[in-house]
Design an enzyme around this catalytic site. Structure first.
Site, short mmCIF file in Angstrom:
data_model
loop_
_atom_site.label_atom_id
_atom_site.label_comp_id
_atom_site.label_asym_id
_atom_site.label_seq_id
_atom_site.Cartn_x
_atom_site.Cartn_y
_atom_site.Cartn_z
N CYS A 80 0.69 -1.15 0.28
CA CYS A 80 -0.05 0.10 -0.16
C CYS A 80 0.84 1.28 -0.33
O CYS A 80 1.63 1.61 -0.80
CB CYS A 80 -0.79 -0.20 1.49
SG CYS A 80 -2.11 0.69 0.61
N HIS A 132 -3.62 -5.23 0.31
CA HIS A 132 -2.99 -5.06 1.21
C HIS A 132 -2.86 -6.98 1.47
O HIS A 132 -4.09 -7.50 1.55
CB HIS A 132 -3.55 -4.66 2.70
CG HIS A 132 -3.00 -3.44 3.06
ND1 HIS A 132 -2.11 -3.16 3.76
CD2 HIS A 132 -4.23 -2.45 2.80
CE1 HIS A 132 -2.10 -1.52 4.12
NE2 HIS A 132 -3.64 -1.41 3.33
N GLU A 146 -1.17 -9.17 2.63
CA GLU A 146 -1.35 -9.13 4.22
C GLU A 146 -2.74 -9.80 5.42
O GLU A 146 -2.19 -11.11 5.84
CB GLU A 146 -0.57 -8.41 5.21
CG GLU A 146 -0.69 -7.30 5.45
CD GLU A 146 -0.59 -6.31 4.79
OE1 GLU A 146 -0.60 -6.21 3.71
OE2 GLU A 146 -1.05 -5.19 5.49
#
Ligand code: GLN
Length: 530
Positions: A375, A506, A508
């Site tokens: 990001c 994102h 993650e």
């Protein structure tokens, strides 16, 4: 109390019930007045976890997704702000038919409705409901009232688990049960009798402690479960099963379940434990400090994603936090980055530490250290490339310099409108969006798919005015929105850099223990070669 491990306990209970063939979902209750976690800063709240349907929630939702390997949606997250907001809206719409609308029972009714809705949507056999905060505080009393009502109506369908902390004061050296006795009494005062007590402590519970808790908290002795600190949170479900917790809960809820299957989970945990050879990963971010304490929770999903990818490659992750501020003051310090096998710049907001991050990204690019930008980490990598490769010296994001000559990252018109109206809550680009990957790129190779879905949380985007110029200088735009308008992934070609990828989203948030994210896998694999 917060931080005692309710989230991991809830996720782990979910996991062991899931391992018995039950369909499990989880609901998180945060008793604060914010409508969601999106408007709080990381020092207050830790990580904001974004769901596929764009809700800005608590990191515990992330724990549930990771442990249960299921997507959790907006309906599964409740805050006091959210509950009151819908009751008040309903009152304004005359939906209470002229009745006096009161905190009790209308708020608990709304809470129960929400729990039922989440359960139904997930088609769950069991819903784990985690009530945040501490028993006895004013904030969560209406949630306990809702819980009491649910139990009263369907006593066989509700089981209560008290997660409590048992201190071992240094000077005394003995584990104390009094705070747990008090907590249990306070629950009793709310009309709730715990069915189980999870004894969180630095040490396992011994026999005298179990006896005391059973006697004074009115709980069957074999329902007192020891939950000591352990090295890895992923061992918690396995430890619970050492005390047959799933069977005991299944009996309490009068459920039917299959024989236990935690095989895959055990394999994952054993593999992680066996990994001894290190891989060094540096996360260049800004630290979040609270008084004398540093809070790494703000990036928990990033940390866990790195761990999963490292373990899957039989490596022991050695993650180090680097405060990007230092690279602003002292560029010579950048050299220390060469000791890392790979580098990550995570998401972020605002200007603190940004120039330091840009310097670190430049170092990673020029010294061919595998790099993954998440990001903000992608936006800053674009700025770095614009400044130092395309010679656009003043390149910046308008988040930091609204008057920059070269707004390589800029705000979308609809975002600008929301900002001018001060509409900040839940208005970023949020949740899962499709992204199409270009053939022959590092990203396409990592995912091995043409279209992917990833979760977003940002207001600013890559400015297409700069696309051509940067492409000419060698930057690859390997992922875009299906209409080609939004840049989602930038990278350097394989022959120029072992792994240099920046993503507007994102990843993650979608990495799972048994299914590590392809981009983190790509990063770690490149790191292994270094
Ligand atoms: N601050 C940037 C934006 O709003 C990046 C956000 C992030 O990293 N989550 O676009």
């Amino acid at each position: 109390m917060s931080g005692v491990g309710k989230g991991i306990a809830s996720a782990s209970i979910g996991k062991i019930l899931q391992a018995r063939g039950l369909k499990v979902t989880a609901v998180k209750i945060d008793p604060y007045l914010n409508v969601d976690a999106g408007t709080m800063n990381p020092v207050e709240h830790g990580e904001v976890f974004v769901t596929e349907d764009g809700d800005e929630t608590d990191q515990d939702i992330g724990n549930y997704e990771r442990f249960l390997d299921v997507d959790i949606f907006r309906d599964n997250y409740m805050t006091t702000g959210r509950v009151y907001q819908s009751v008040i809206n309903r009152e304004r719409n005359l939906e209470y038919g002229g009745k006096c609308v009161e905190a009790v029972p209308h708020i608990p009714y709304e809470i129960i409705d929400r729990i039922k809705r989440a359960t139904k949507k997930a088609g769950a056999d069991v819903t784990i409901i985690e009530v945040g905060g501490t028993v006895g505080e004013y904030q969560n009393v209406l949630y306990l009232e809702a819980a009491r009502m649910m139990h009263l109506k369907n006593p066989d369908d509700v089981a209560f688990v008290l997660v409590s902390y048992l201190p071992v004061p240094g000077k005394i050296g003995e584990m104390k049960t009094k705070p747990t006795q008090q907590a249990s009494q306070m629950l009793n005062a709310a009309g709730i009798q715990p069915d189980f007590i999870l004894g969180r402590s630095t040490h396992p519970l011994d026999e005298p402690r179990r006896q005391k808790l059973a006697l004074f908290c009115n709980v069957a002795k074999d329902h007192i479960i020891s939950a000591p600190d352990i090295e890895s949170v992923y061992d918690v479900p396995i430890n619970f099963e050492k005390e047959n917790l799933s069977e005991k809960i299944i009996k309490t809820l009068k459920l039917k379940a299959k024989k236990h299957d935690l095989k895959e989970w055990r394999r994952f945990v054993n593999r992680a434990r066996a990994a001894k050879k290190p891989i060094k990963v540096g996360i260049v971010g800004k630290y979040f400090e609270s008084g004398d304490f540093i809070l790494p929770d703000a990036y928990i999903s990033v940390i866990e994603s790195i761990k999963y990818a490292a373990w899957a490659n039989n490596r022991k992750p050695e993650i180090e936090w680097i405060n990007s501020d230092v690279y602003e003051k002292d560029k010579k310090k950048l050299r220390e980055l060469s000791k890392f096998d790979c580098l990550v710049v995570p998401g972020g907001f605002g200007s603190r530490g940004v120039e330091g991050k840009i310097n670190a990204i430049r170092y990673a690019r020029e010294h061919k250290i595998p790099y993954l930008g998440l990001c903000y980490g992608m936006q800053l990598a674009s700025i770095e490339f614009a400044r130092h490769v395309c010679d656009l010296r003043d390149a910046n994001t308008t988040e930091i310099n609204p008057n920059t000559k070269h707004p390589v990252i800029h705000i979308m018109p609809e975002q600008l409108e929301k900002m001018s109206k001060k509409q900040y809550g839940n208005t970023m680009r949020l949740g899962g969006y499709p992204c199409v990957l270009k053939q022959g790129t590092v990203a396409r190779h990592a995912y091995n798919k043409e279209t992917i879905f990833e979760r977003h949380r940002h207001r600013y985007e890559f400015n297409n005015e700069y696309r051509e110029a940067m492409e000419k200088k060698g930057l690859v735009f390997s992922g875009t929105s299906p209409d080609g308008k939004l840049v989602e992934i930038i990278e350097l070609p394989k022959d120029k850099h072992p792994f240099f990828v920046g993503v507007q989203f994102h990843p993650e948030l979608k990495s799972r223990p048994l299914n590590p994210h392809p981009l983190f896998m790509g990063l770690i694999k490149a790191g292994l070669k270094k």
